[in-house]
Design an enzyme around this catalytic site. Structure first.
Site, mmCIF file in Angstrom:
data_model
loop_
_atom_site.group_PDB
_atom_site.id
_atom_site.type_symbol
_atom_site.label_atom_id
_atom_site.label_comp_id
_atom_site.label_asym_id
_atom_site.label_seq_id
_atom_site.Cartn_x
_atom_site.Cartn_y
_atom_site.Cartn_z
ATOM 1 C CD GLU A 151 -1.370 -2.417 2.187
ATOM 2 O OE1 GLU A 151 -2.006 -2.809 2.983
ATOM 3 O OE2 GLU A 151 0.145 -2.582 2.099
ATOM 4 C CB CYS A 173 -0.793 -4.016 8.836
ATOM 5 S SG CYS A 173 0.184 -2.669 8.405
ATOM 6 C CD1 TRP A 223 22.257 -35.881 -14.484
ATOM 7 C CD2 TRP A 223 20.984 -35.418 -12.546
ATOM 8 N NE1 TRP A 223 22.967 -34.885 -13.624
ATOM 9 C CE2 TRP A 223 22.282 -34.638 -12.417
ATOM 10 C CE3 TRP A 223 20.144 -35.405 -11.467
ATOM 11 C CZ2 TRP A 223 22.450 -33.722 -11.557
ATOM 12 C CZ3 TRP A 223 20.454 -34.403 -10.532
ATOM 13 C CH2 TRP A 223 21.444 -33.585 -10.554
ATOM 14 N NE ARG A 241 17.287 -26.294 -5.839
ATOM 15 C CZ ARG A 241 18.434 -26.910 -6.138
ATOM 16 N NH1 ARG A 241 19.246 -26.211 -6.642
ATOM 17 N NH2 ARG A 241 18.489 -27.985 -5.969
ATOM 18 C CB THR A 253 20.439 -36.508 0.497
ATOM 19 O OG1 THR A 253 18.912 -37.219 0.331
ATOM 20 C CG2 THR A 253 20.383 -35.552 -0.923
ATOM 21 C CG ASP A 273 22.741 -37.609 -4.060
ATOM 22 O OD1 ASP A 273 23.407 -38.827 -4.185
ATOM 23 O OD2 ASP A 273 21.464 -37.416 -3.657
ATOM 24 C CB ILE A 313 15.506 -41.343 4.724
ATOM 25 C CG1 ILE A 313 16.046 -42.775 4.590
ATOM 26 C CG2 ILE A 313 15.280 -41.298 6.383
ATOM 27 C CD1 ILE A 313 17.411 -43.026 5.104
#
Length: 396
Positions: A60, A87, A182, A196, A208, A212, A286
């Site tokens: 605003e 607000c 992949w 992301r 992981t 990886d 997991i």
């Protein structure tokens, strides 16, 4: 309160405010993304803007400042369209309702009521007392969808959880030994990485990290969006993690967090206390299994490749789910020869025996080894950020 049936012009202007709000998605936590349009009494847009970052002016105020540049004489008697109720209390920034009164705006139209209990529907009384007409609920569903993560966080203290999985037709997230790693295509992975941009934190498990060694960074054109590198969160039971992992040595190592010996729900609550509103869970099986077993997943993005692996890690690991979980508002997006299925899980009512059993299982954790630091990170001199007890973050 004013009627909630929007006129056609109101819906049109609110649609434009929503388009502006989308520019702030992923940038404003712990505040919600909000857009605003100011329309003169003659029906012309005289100001617009969106909330860019917590601590900066709300949508605003940005729109009012925009109008003040060239159209200040048209502000008195104008209408402001804002996707979220203005607000009415001061936080890190002044109350928007006061500025609206000061510049002579005579009508306020908002989409979603503010889910913050401090603000919910307060604008009707505050603005009405100044003779300003207030209309709420215009494109309400669309505006509520825009702030789903904020709504969950402000009401529960728990972040919105997005589960992202890439798998083969037979439900594997790894290929047989000796083959490339992949499973999904380049295009599908590029599409998935754009999630992301919405996340305040990206969460993986220790397995992981070990297998990886991911970076979990923004890539390509996403780097130029103004988005800060999301926090990178590792859940671990043992605290034994490779000191030379990318996440502990790259330029964003200060944006890496290790959480040790916490159940998945407790880890989320700890992140929520730090103002993290949206968590993207990128695996592996997991952690994805823990997220589903604890019924904490709010949104699913499931990428499937036309490949049958026959062996490898499954996409979900752990105890069976208490029941099958349907997705509402499900969409199927073809990405060349891959496909992405998105939707929102519909969980059984909380309090069932199955839910309690899953929660108890998640809380079972082996103690940290003697070599691990109290934070759960055993590497002196390279300790990433680890959340300690802290007061909740306030929205502005």
């Amino acid at each position: 309160m004013a009627a909630r049936i929007p006129s056609i012009p109101d819906a049109r202007w609110m649609g434009q405010a929503l388009d502006l709000a989308k520019r702030g998605v992923g940038l404003t936590s712990p505040n919600p993304p909000v857009g605003a349009i100011i329309v003169s009494a003659e029906g012309a847009v005289i100001g617009s803007g969106y909330h860019r970052k917590a601590g900066m002016p709300h949508a605003e105020i940005v729109a009012i400042d925009d109008a003040m540049q060239l159209n200040s004489r048209l502000l008195p008697g104008s209408t402001i369209y804002v996707t979220l109720e203005p607000c009415s209390t001061q936080g890190r920034t002044p109350a928007c309702t006061q500025t609206i009164k000061d510049v002579g705006i005579r009508r306020v139209v908002f989409g979603a009521a503010d889910p913050n209990p401090l603000h919910t529907n307060k604008s009707y009384a505050v603005l009405g007392a100044a003779g300003i007409q207030v209309t709420g609920g215009v494109l309400e569903e669309e505006c509520q969808d825009m702030i789903r993560p904020f709504t969950k966080w402000i009401m529960t203290g728990v972040p919105w959880v997005i589960a992202k999985v890439g798998q083969s037709l037979d439900g594997r997230i790894t290929r047989p030994p000796g083959e490339p790693s992949w499973i999904t295509s380049d295009s599908a992975r590029s599409h998935a990485r754009r999630l992301r941009l919405r996340a305040d934190a990206i969460l993986i498990g220790a397995e992981t990290l070990r297998k990886d060694n991911p970076r979990l960074t923004l890539r390509d054109a996403d780097v130029g969006t103004g988005k800060e590198q999301p926090w990178r969160v590792v859940l671990t039971r043992s605290g034994r993690l490779p000191a030379d992992a990318h996440m502990f040595t790259d330029e964003f190592k200060d944006r890496t967090i290790v959480l040790a010996n916490l159940s998945f729900p407790d880890a989320l609550r700890e992140l929520g206390r730090r103002g993290i509103c949206t968590v993207l869970v990128e695996g592996g099986g997991i952690v994805i299994g823990q997220a589903f077993q604890s019924q904490e997943v709010d949104e699913v993005h499931w990428y499937i490749a036309p490949r049958i692996c026959g062996s490898g890690r499954p996409s979900l690991v752990g105890l069976p789910l208490p029941c099958s979980i349907p997705l509402e508002h499900a969409k199927v997006l073809p990405i060349a020869d891959n496909v992405c299925i998105t939707g929102y899980p519909v969980w059984p009512e909380v309090g069932t025996d199955a839910v309690h059993a899953a929660s108890r299982t998640e809380e079972v954790a082996s103690p940290l080894p003697q070599s691990a630091s109290p934070s759960g990170y055993p590497f002196a001199g390279q300790t990433p950020s680890v959340f300690q007890s802290a007061p909740p973050i306030k929205v502005s």
